[in-house]
Scaffold this active site. Structure first.
Site, PDB file in Angstrom:
ATOM      1  N   ASP A  42     -29.318  97.953   1.999  1.00 18.23           N
ATOM      2  CA  ASP A  42     -29.908  97.741   0.674  1.00 18.23           C
ATOM      3  C   ASP A  42     -30.299  96.267   0.458  1.00 18.23           C
ATOM      4  OD1 ASP A  42     -30.845  99.149  -1.486  1.00 18.23           O
ATOM      5  OD2 ASP A  42     -29.018  98.935  -2.676  1.00 18.23           O
ATOM      6  N   LYS A  44     -34.905  92.207  -2.897  1.00 16.61           N
ATOM      7  CA  LYS A  44     -33.625  92.791  -3.327  1.00 16.61           C
ATOM      8  C   LYS A  44     -32.613  92.581  -2.207  1.00 16.61           C
ATOM      9  CE  LYS A  44     -31.439  97.346  -4.203  1.00 16.61           C
ATOM     10  NZ  LYS A  44     -31.633  98.771  -4.517  1.00 16.61           N
ATOM     11  N   ARG A  91     -33.178  97.080  -9.665  1.00 18.15           N
ATOM     12  CA  ARG A  91     -34.127  96.614 -10.693  1.00 18.15           C
ATOM     13  C   ARG A  91     -33.489  95.553 -11.586  1.00 18.15           C
ATOM     14  NH1 ARG A  91     -34.862 102.666 -12.674  1.00 18.15           N
ATOM     15  NH2 ARG A  91     -34.417 102.955 -10.462  1.00 18.15           N
ATOM     16  N   ASP A 104     -25.980 102.785 -10.583  1.00 15.48           N
ATOM     17  CA  ASP A 104     -26.620 102.881  -9.263  1.00 15.48           C
ATOM     18  C   ASP A 104     -28.078 102.406  -9.298  1.00 15.48           C
ATOM     19  OD1 ASP A 104     -26.818 103.405  -6.597  1.00 15.48           O
ATOM     20  OD2 ASP A 104     -26.868 105.591  -6.778  1.00 15.48           O
ATOM     21  N   GLU A 139     -29.239  99.536  -9.694  1.00 16.40           N
ATOM     22  CA  GLU A 139     -28.887  98.112  -9.775  1.00 16.40           C
ATOM     23  C   GLU A 139     -29.969  97.183  -9.236  1.00 16.40           C
ATOM     24  OE1 GLU A 139     -28.148  99.996  -7.292  1.00 16.40           O
ATOM     25  OE2 GLU A 139     -28.801  98.693  -5.661  1.00 16.40           O
ATOM     26  N   LYS A 161     -21.916 106.618  -5.304  1.00 18.37           N
ATOM     27  CA  LYS A 161     -22.731 107.482  -4.453  1.00 18.37           C
ATOM     28  C   LYS A 161     -21.833 108.455  -3.680  1.00 18.37           C
ATOM     29  CE  LYS A 161     -26.618 104.368  -3.453  1.00 18.37           C
ATOM     30  NZ  LYS A 161     -27.715 105.156  -4.016  1.00 18.37           N
ATOM     31  N   ASP A 166     -24.524  98.898  -1.437  1.00 16.43           N
ATOM     32  CA  ASP A 166     -24.725  99.625  -2.691  1.00 16.43           C
ATOM     33  C   ASP A 166     -23.827 100.861  -2.715  1.00 16.43           C
ATOM     34  OD1 ASP A 166     -25.618 100.760  -5.007  1.00 16.43           O
ATOM     35  OD2 ASP A 166     -27.631 101.262  -4.289  1.00 16.43           O
TER      36      ASP A 166
HETATM   37  N1  BES Z   1     -30.503 101.555  -3.061  1.00 13.72           N
HETATM   38  C1  BES Z   1     -30.782 102.706  -3.811  1.00 13.72           C
HETATM   39  C2  BES Z   1     -32.078 103.395  -3.385  1.00 13.72           C
HETATM   40  C3  BES Z   1     -32.117 103.950  -1.991  1.00 13.72           C
HETATM   41  C4  BES Z   1     -31.644 105.220  -1.731  1.00 13.72           C
HETATM   42  C5  BES Z   1     -32.671 103.227  -0.965  1.00 13.72           C
HETATM   43  C6  BES Z   1     -31.713 105.731  -0.450  1.00 13.72           C
HETATM   44  C7  BES Z   1     -32.725 103.731   0.321  1.00 13.72           C
HETATM   45  C8  BES Z   1     -32.255 105.003   0.572  1.00 13.72           C
HETATM   46  C9  BES Z   1     -30.926 102.367  -5.293  1.00 13.72           C
HETATM   47  O1  BES Z   1     -30.158 101.333  -5.752  1.00 13.72           O
HETATM   48  C10 BES Z   1     -30.533 103.592  -6.058  1.00 13.72           C
HETATM   49  O2  BES Z   1     -29.435 104.002  -5.937  1.00 13.72           O
HETATM   50  N2  BES Z   1     -31.486 104.139  -6.804  1.00 13.72           N
HETATM   51  C11 BES Z   1     -31.258 105.315  -7.550  1.00 13.72           C
HETATM   52  C12 BES Z   1     -31.835 105.126  -8.925  1.00 13.72           C
HETATM   53  C13 BES Z   1     -31.420 106.156  -9.926  1.00 13.72           C
HETATM   54  C14 BES Z   1     -29.940 106.055 -10.217  1.00 13.72           C
HETATM   55  C15 BES Z   1     -32.212 105.959 -11.192  1.00 13.72           C
HETATM   56  C16 BES Z   1     -31.924 106.487  -6.828  1.00 13.72           C
HETATM   57  O3  BES Z   1     -33.017 106.306  -6.288  1.00 13.72           O
HETATM   58  O4  BES Z   1     -31.332 107.550  -6.785  1.00 13.72           O
HETATM   59 ZN    ZN Z   2     -29.651  99.886  -4.278  1.00 14.56          ZN
HETATM   60 ZN    ZN Z   3     -28.173 101.975  -6.279  1.00 18.05          ZN
END
Ligand code: BES
Ligand code: ZN
Ligand code: ZN
Length: 483
Positions: free
Chosen positions: A273, A250, A336, A332, A334, A262, A255
């Site tokens: 990210d 990824k 996947r 968010d 994204e 966020k 992000d």
């Molecule tokens: N990049 C983030 C995940 C992340 C968060 C990595 C904190 C490292 C530290 C990812 O893209 C994300 O935002 N995931 C969301 C998914 C949710 C919206 C289903 C999450 O984990 O909150």
């Molecule tokens: Zn992310």
């Molecule tokens: Zn995200």
């Protein structure tokens, strides 16, 4: 910084000796520090000035020879320590080497690898913006005072490669997003490919659109610098036309969360990210430097998840490379979406024997496992067991999480094949893994969620600030074992 193994401390200015609680200097250690200091040490030990408690230390200042300082350090109780204790100890020792050019370290043969990895990780600093400190003298040589062997010498070679490739990974991921666009990430891959004569293929936004990579295009469409899929191919004495392994990362250069933006306290570190993609670049570099035989493929799924009037909206529908339709219920989620295209493109066009993907995919993984364990999920238990064995061998801790059918069911859409996020089950790491599984056919595959382990929120002995380089060792080990 060069590493060697010796029984003497020939040119060292600093000698570090570590003792567990209640442990005495060995005869070899006594010989190293000389009769007078050994006597002085015994007296201090007798007076209970030094008992090997963690944090205790004694310093001696020799007056002749190159050795300027000897530090005897307490390591506390050996029993019941955490699994990463030896690696952390190596990191702690590295922090005692400020301003020193040559250091010698006594250590038990069986701790060489862990302490040395910890030393390398702990000595890393991101110096790009530290104009002042750049002038400070750098550590040039580290001598491990331990038993020499063929195995130990082979390890030192790998250690030097790890030093270089982990710095590549950390330099790329500590770089602020303002200086790390998708184009910069592509260029970092290009540089490694050029140096090591690997084949590089780049699909830009226009091409991705034609190919039907709706995930990458959708996530990247709001940013000035468009999305890219970058392929790195390494072949050396390859026996097969299929890659032994494909590594898919990824690469979200920042992000913001997109329109599901966020909030403060969640957005600040999102330059990291792209740790997955940087891990893949560093893995490919390490394979070339180690001359690992085989055919290996690196795939970077690069995009910026930006906020603009061109960004994808919650409710938009994307069609991924394998034809599955996805309702973007949360912009968010994204990672996947870009990996969906990366996984299905790789499997269909390269037919690798197995696939490993790595991503800062969920915040949920740090709720489940904390900052020390990477979450791993997959579709083939035998392959998973190989991955877990490799992670144990390289001292990078990983823990398997479930990918049961309930999670797959939760990701089904009401009018599309899939949704990219759900609120019914929680278990965010498993539902994310179940989403990815929809883009993998029969190929054995393991997904590494480094959302909790890639970035050190608090300083540790091996990461003062920023990214940790986690998973690089496991990936290289998997490649070495794949031939
Ligand atoms: N990049 C983030 C995940 C992340 C968060 C990595 C904190 C490292 C530290 C990812 O893209 C994300 O935002 N995931 C969301 C998914 C949710 C919206 C289903 C999450 O984990 O909150
Ligand atoms: Zn992310
Ligand atoms: Zn995200």
């Amino acid at each position: 910084m060069k590493f060697s193994i010796d029984s003497k401390a020939p040119k060292a200015e600093l000698l570090l000796i570590s003792l567990f609680k209640g442990e005495d200097l060995s005869s070899a250690q006594q010989a190293l520090i000389g009769k007078d200091f050994a006597k002085a040490f015994a007296a201090r030990r007798k007076a209970k000035d030094f008992e090997g408690e963690k944090g205790q230390s004694l310093t001696f200042y020799p007056e002749k020879g190159s050795l300027k300082k000897i530090i005897v350090l307490g390591r506390g109780d050996k029993e019941g320590d955490i699994p990463q204790a030896n690696e952390y100890w190596g990191g702690t020792l590295s922090s005692l080497c400020k301003g020193v050019k040559n250091v010698a370290i006594t250590l038990p043969e069986e701790e060489l690898e862990e302490q040395a990895y910890g030393f390398v990780l702990g000595s890393y600093e991101f110096m790009r913006y530290k104009k002042e400190d750049k002038k400070a003298p750098k550590l040039e040589s580290v001598t491990f005072l331990t038993k020499d062997s063929k195995k130990a010498q082979a390890f030192l070679k790998k250690l030097a490669v790890f030093q270089e490739s982990s710095a590549t990974l950390r330099d790329l991921t500590n770089m602020p997003a303002g200086e790390m666009s998708t184009k910069d990430l592509e260029d970092a891959a290009r540089k490694v490919c050029k140096t090591h004569k690997m084949k590089l293929t780049v699909f830009d936004e226009k091409k991705l659109r034609k190919m039907g990579c709706g995930g990458l295009v959708g996530v990247g469409q709001g940013a000035t610098h468009g999305p890219r899929m970058v392929l790195m191919e390494y072949k050396f004495k390859a026996k097969s036309k299929q890659p032994n392994l494909a590594f898919i990362g990824k690469g979200i250069v920042f992000d913001t969360g997109g329109l599901n933006i966020k909030p403060t306290n969640y957005i600040e570190t999102m330059k990291h990210d792209m740790c997955g993609a940087a891990t893949v670049i560093a893995t490919m570099e390490a394979l070339a430097l180690n001359k690992v035989p085989g055919y290996f493929l690196g795939v970077l799924c690069c995009a910026e998840n930006a906020v603009s009037d061109r960004s994808i909206h919650p409710g938009d529908v994307l069609t991924a490379y394998n034809g599955k339709t996805i309702e973007v219920t949360n912009t968010d989620a994204e990672g996947r979406l870009v990996l969906a295209d990366g996984l299905s493109y790789t499997e269909k066009n390269f037919k690798p024997k197995a696939m490993l993907d790595v991503a800062t995919l969920t915040g949920a993984v740090s709720v489940a496992l904390g900052p020390h364990l990477t979450g791993v999920l997959g579709n083939d238990q035998a392959f998973m067991d190989e991955v877990l064995a490799a992670s144990r061998a390289t001292h990078e801790l990983a823990w398997q999480l479930p990918l049961d059918a309930v999670f797959t069911k939760a990701m089904k859409g009401s009018f599309t094949d899939l949704v990219n996020s759900q609120n019914t089950l929680r278990a965010g790491t498993s539902t994310a893994g179940a989403f990815l599984k929809e883009f993998v056919g029969k190929t054995p595959w393991v997904h590494f969620d480094i959302g909790g382990t890639a970035w050190a929120d608090r300083p540790t002995p091996t990461t003062k600030y920023g990214t940790t380089a986690v998973v690089l060792r496991t990936f290289v080990e998997m490649a070495e074992r794949s031939y």
